[in-house]
Design a protein around this motif. Structure first.
Motif, PDB file in Angstrom:
ATOM      1  N   ILE A   1      75.794  47.476   0.002  1.00  0.00           N
ATOM      2  CA  ILE A   1      75.022  48.313   1.000  1.00  0.00           C
ATOM      3  C   ILE A   1      74.899  47.332   2.151  1.00  0.00           C
ATOM      4  O   ILE A   1      75.505  46.279   2.401  1.00  0.00           O
ATOM      5  CB  ILE A   1      73.755  48.031   0.239  1.00  0.00           C
ATOM      6  CG1 ILE A   1      73.246  46.497  -0.273  1.00  0.00           C
ATOM      7  CG2 ILE A   1      73.653  48.832  -1.065  1.00  0.00           C
ATOM      8  CD1 ILE A   1      72.073  46.221  -1.148  1.00  0.00           C
ATOM      9  N   THR A   2      74.156  48.003   3.132  1.00  0.00           N
ATOM     10  CA  THR A   2      74.154  47.456   4.498  1.00  0.00           C
ATOM     11  C   THR A   2      73.327  45.970   4.395  1.00  0.00           C
ATOM     12  O   THR A   2      72.574  45.456   3.401  1.00  0.00           O
ATOM     13  CB  THR A   2      73.501  48.140   5.405  1.00  0.00           C
ATOM     14  OG1 THR A   2      71.984  48.121   4.949  1.00  0.00           O
ATOM     15  CG2 THR A   2      74.046  49.577   5.461  1.00  0.00           C
ATOM     16  N   LEU A   3      73.758  45.009   5.582  1.00  0.00           N
ATOM     17  CA  LEU A   3      73.302  43.808   5.554  1.00  0.00           C
ATOM     18  C   LEU A   3      71.613  44.035   5.821  1.00  0.00           C
ATOM     19  O   LEU A   3      70.808  43.205   5.094  1.00  0.00           O
ATOM     20  CB  LEU A   3      73.808  43.037   6.698  1.00  0.00           C
ATOM     21  CG  LEU A   3      73.357  41.712   6.903  1.00  0.00           C
ATOM     22  CD1 LEU A   3      73.940  40.826   5.603  1.00  0.00           C
ATOM     23  CD2 LEU A   3      73.872  40.976   8.138  1.00  0.00           C
ATOM     24  N   GLN A   4      71.001  44.792   6.304  1.00  0.00           N
ATOM     25  CA  GLN A   4      69.653  44.791   6.274  1.00  0.00           C
ATOM     26  C   GLN A   4      69.067  45.083   4.906  1.00  0.00           C
ATOM     27  O   GLN A   4      67.947  44.705   4.721  1.00  0.00           O
ATOM     28  CB  GLN A   4      69.204  46.040   7.338  1.00  0.00           C
ATOM     29  CG  GLN A   4      69.326  45.491   8.917  1.00  0.00           C
ATOM     30  CD  GLN A   4      70.796  45.715   9.438  1.00  0.00           C
ATOM     31  OE1 GLN A   4      71.497  46.183   8.802  1.00  0.00           O
ATOM     32  NE2 GLN A   4      70.797  45.271  10.662  1.00  0.00           N
ATOM     33  N   THR A   5      69.639  46.147   4.094  1.00  0.00           N
ATOM     34  CA  THR A   5      69.386  46.347   2.969  1.00  0.00           C
ATOM     35  C   THR A   5      69.321  45.161   2.042  1.00  0.00           C
ATOM     36  O   THR A   5      68.544  44.851   1.307  1.00  0.00           O
ATOM     37  CB  THR A   5      69.927  47.571   2.372  1.00  0.00           C
ATOM     38  OG1 THR A   5      69.971  48.872   3.167  1.00  0.00           O
ATOM     39  CG2 THR A   5      69.451  48.119   0.829  1.00  0.00           C
TER      40      THR A   5
ATOM     41  N   VAL B   1      56.804  39.397   9.900  1.00  0.00           N
ATOM     42  CA  VAL B   1      57.565  39.431  11.140  1.00  0.00           C
ATOM     43  C   VAL B   1      58.982  39.537  11.155  1.00  0.00           C
ATOM     44  O   VAL B   1      59.713  39.871  11.676  1.00  0.00           O
ATOM     45  CB  VAL B   1      57.179  38.134  11.843  1.00  0.00           C
ATOM     46  CG1 VAL B   1      57.788  37.751  13.251  1.00  0.00           C
ATOM     47  CG2 VAL B   1      55.565  38.389  12.301  1.00  0.00           C
ATOM     48  N   GLY B   2      59.449  38.567   9.992  1.00  0.00           N
ATOM     49  CA  GLY B   2      60.961  38.437   9.665  1.00  0.00           C
ATOM     50  C   GLY B   2      61.637  39.939   9.247  1.00  0.00           C
ATOM     51  O   GLY B   2      62.573  40.275   9.566  1.00  0.00           O
ATOM     52  N   ALA B   3      60.891  40.914   8.524  1.00  0.00           N
ATOM     53  CA  ALA B   3      61.210  41.946   8.386  1.00  0.00           C
ATOM     54  C   ALA B   3      61.278  42.913   9.572  1.00  0.00           C
ATOM     55  O   ALA B   3      62.527  43.689   9.440  1.00  0.00           O
ATOM     56  CB  ALA B   3      60.333  42.947   6.952  1.00  0.00           C
ATOM     57  N   LYS B   4      60.670  43.017  10.190  1.00  0.00           N
ATOM     58  CA  LYS B   4      60.372  43.673  11.567  1.00  0.00           C
ATOM     59  C   LYS B   4      61.756  43.030  12.418  1.00  0.00           C
ATOM     60  O   LYS B   4      62.555  44.284  13.000  1.00  0.00           O
ATOM     61  CB  LYS B   4      59.208  43.455  12.276  1.00  0.00           C
ATOM     62  CG  LYS B   4      58.072  44.439  11.753  1.00  0.00           C
ATOM     63  CD  LYS B   4      56.881  44.392  12.676  1.00  0.00           C
ATOM     64  CE  LYS B   4      55.750  45.322  11.836  1.00  0.00           C
ATOM     65  NZ  LYS B   4      54.694  45.700  12.819  1.00  0.00           N
ATOM     66  N   VAL B   5      61.997  41.914  12.515  1.00  0.00           N
ATOM     67  CA  VAL B   5      62.903  41.414  13.500  1.00  0.00           C
ATOM     68  C   VAL B   5      64.318  41.961  12.733  1.00  0.00           C
ATOM     69  O   VAL B   5      65.403  42.330  13.293  1.00  0.00           O
ATOM     70  CB  VAL B   5      62.748  39.923  13.602  1.00  0.00           C
ATOM     71  CG1 VAL B   5      64.053  39.349  14.289  1.00  0.00           C
ATOM     72  CG2 VAL B   5      61.554  39.635  14.497  1.00  0.00           C
ATOM     73  N   GLY B   6      64.392  41.635  11.186  1.00  0.00           N
ATOM     74  CA  GLY B   6      65.589  41.828  10.503  1.00  0.00           C
ATOM     75  C   GLY B   6      66.052  43.406  10.561  1.00  0.00           C
ATOM     76  O   GLY B   6      67.224  43.692  10.708  1.00  0.00           O
ATOM     77  N   ARG B   7      65.346  44.327  10.738  1.00  0.00           N
ATOM     78  CA  ARG B   7      65.539  45.599  10.668  1.00  0.00           C
ATOM     79  C   ARG B   7      65.894  45.965  11.942  1.00  0.00           C
ATOM     80  O   ARG B   7      66.818  46.925  12.269  1.00  0.00           O
ATOM     81  CB  ARG B   7      64.460  46.522  10.415  1.00  0.00           C
ATOM     82  CG  ARG B   7      64.077  46.965   8.805  1.00  0.00           C
ATOM     83  CD  ARG B   7      63.056  47.820   8.754  1.00  0.00           C
ATOM     84  NE  ARG B   7      61.896  47.209   8.162  1.00  0.00           N
ATOM     85  CZ  ARG B   7      60.632  47.131   8.413  1.00  0.00           C
ATOM     86  NH1 ARG B   7      60.344  47.515   9.391  1.00  0.00           N
ATOM     87  NH2 ARG B   7      59.590  46.321   7.679  1.00  0.00           N
ATOM     88  N   LYS B   8      65.487  45.528  13.174  1.00  0.00           N
ATOM     89  CA  LYS B   8      65.916  45.595  14.599  1.00  0.00           C
ATOM     90  C   LYS B   8      67.094  45.123  14.953  1.00  0.00           C
ATOM     91  O   LYS B   8      67.842  45.556  15.848  1.00  0.00           O
ATOM     92  CB  LYS B   8      64.844  45.333  15.444  1.00  0.00           C
ATOM     93  CG  LYS B   8      63.448  46.267  15.283  1.00  0.00           C
ATOM     94  CD  LYS B   8      62.534  45.999  16.136  1.00  0.00           C
ATOM     95  CE  LYS B   8      61.187  46.952  15.766  1.00  0.00           C
ATOM     96  NZ  LYS B   8      60.157  46.635  16.730  1.00  0.00           N
ATOM     97  N   LEU B   9      67.457  43.945  14.274  1.00  0.00           N
ATOM     98  CA  LEU B   9      68.819  43.210  14.798  1.00  0.00           C
ATOM     99  C   LEU B   9      70.064  43.959  14.339  1.00  0.00           C
ATOM    100  O   LEU B   9      70.047  44.421  13.077  1.00  0.00           O
ATOM    101  CB  LEU B   9      68.867  41.921  14.181  1.00  0.00           C
ATOM    102  CG  LEU B   9      67.911  40.868  15.008  1.00  0.00           C
ATOM    103  CD1 LEU B   9      68.126  39.468  13.923  1.00  0.00           C
ATOM    104  CD2 LEU B   9      68.293  40.549  16.091  1.00  0.00           C
ATOM    105  N   PRO B  10      70.941  44.165  15.046  1.00  0.00           N
ATOM    106  CA  PRO B  10      72.239  44.615  14.464  1.00  0.00           C
ATOM    107  C   PRO B  10      72.884  43.766  13.822  1.00  0.00           C
ATOM    108  O   PRO B  10      72.678  42.481  13.544  1.00  0.00           O
ATOM    109  CB  PRO B  10      73.166  44.547  15.958  1.00  0.00           C
ATOM    110  CG  PRO B  10      72.452  44.481  17.036  1.00  0.00           C
ATOM    111  CD  PRO B  10      70.922  43.608  16.558  1.00  0.00           C
TER     112      PRO B  10
END
Length: 91
Positions: A11-15, A61-70
């Motif tokens: 699965i994707t890194l974000q997932t 905050v970490g989840a929001k940042v993690g979703r937006k980072l490539p």
């Protein structure tokens, strides 16, 4: 934890990061229930509240940042933080 999950799941890194956050939350919640049921008279509830608020805000905050980072940038962040944590544990 992300590395181990990454080897087992396609699965994707974000997932993977979201799954890691969920699993860590579940483990910490279970640990909290065990501590409360076994040693509630020894717990400093002021410290508990401070840690709970800080952890919750950090997770949001970490989840929001993690979703937006490539994915490549998130991978570098995970490796960097993991390496720093490993060095701190060994020293």
């Amino acid at each position: 934890m992300v590395g181990a999950l990454g080897m087992m799941l396609a699965i994707t890194l974000q997932t993977l990061n979201a799954l890691k956050n969920f699993l860590c939350s579940a483990v910490n919640l279970l640990a909290a229930f065990i501590f409360i049921s076994c040693a509630s008279e020894l717990i400093d509830w002021t410290v508990v509240i401070i840690i709970a608020v800080g952890s919750t805000l950090g997770g949001l905050v970490g989840a929001k940042v993690g979703r937006k980072l490539p994915a490549p940038v998130l991978r570098v962040v995970i490796i960097t933080v993991g390496t720093i944590a490993l060095i701190n544990m060994l020293v």
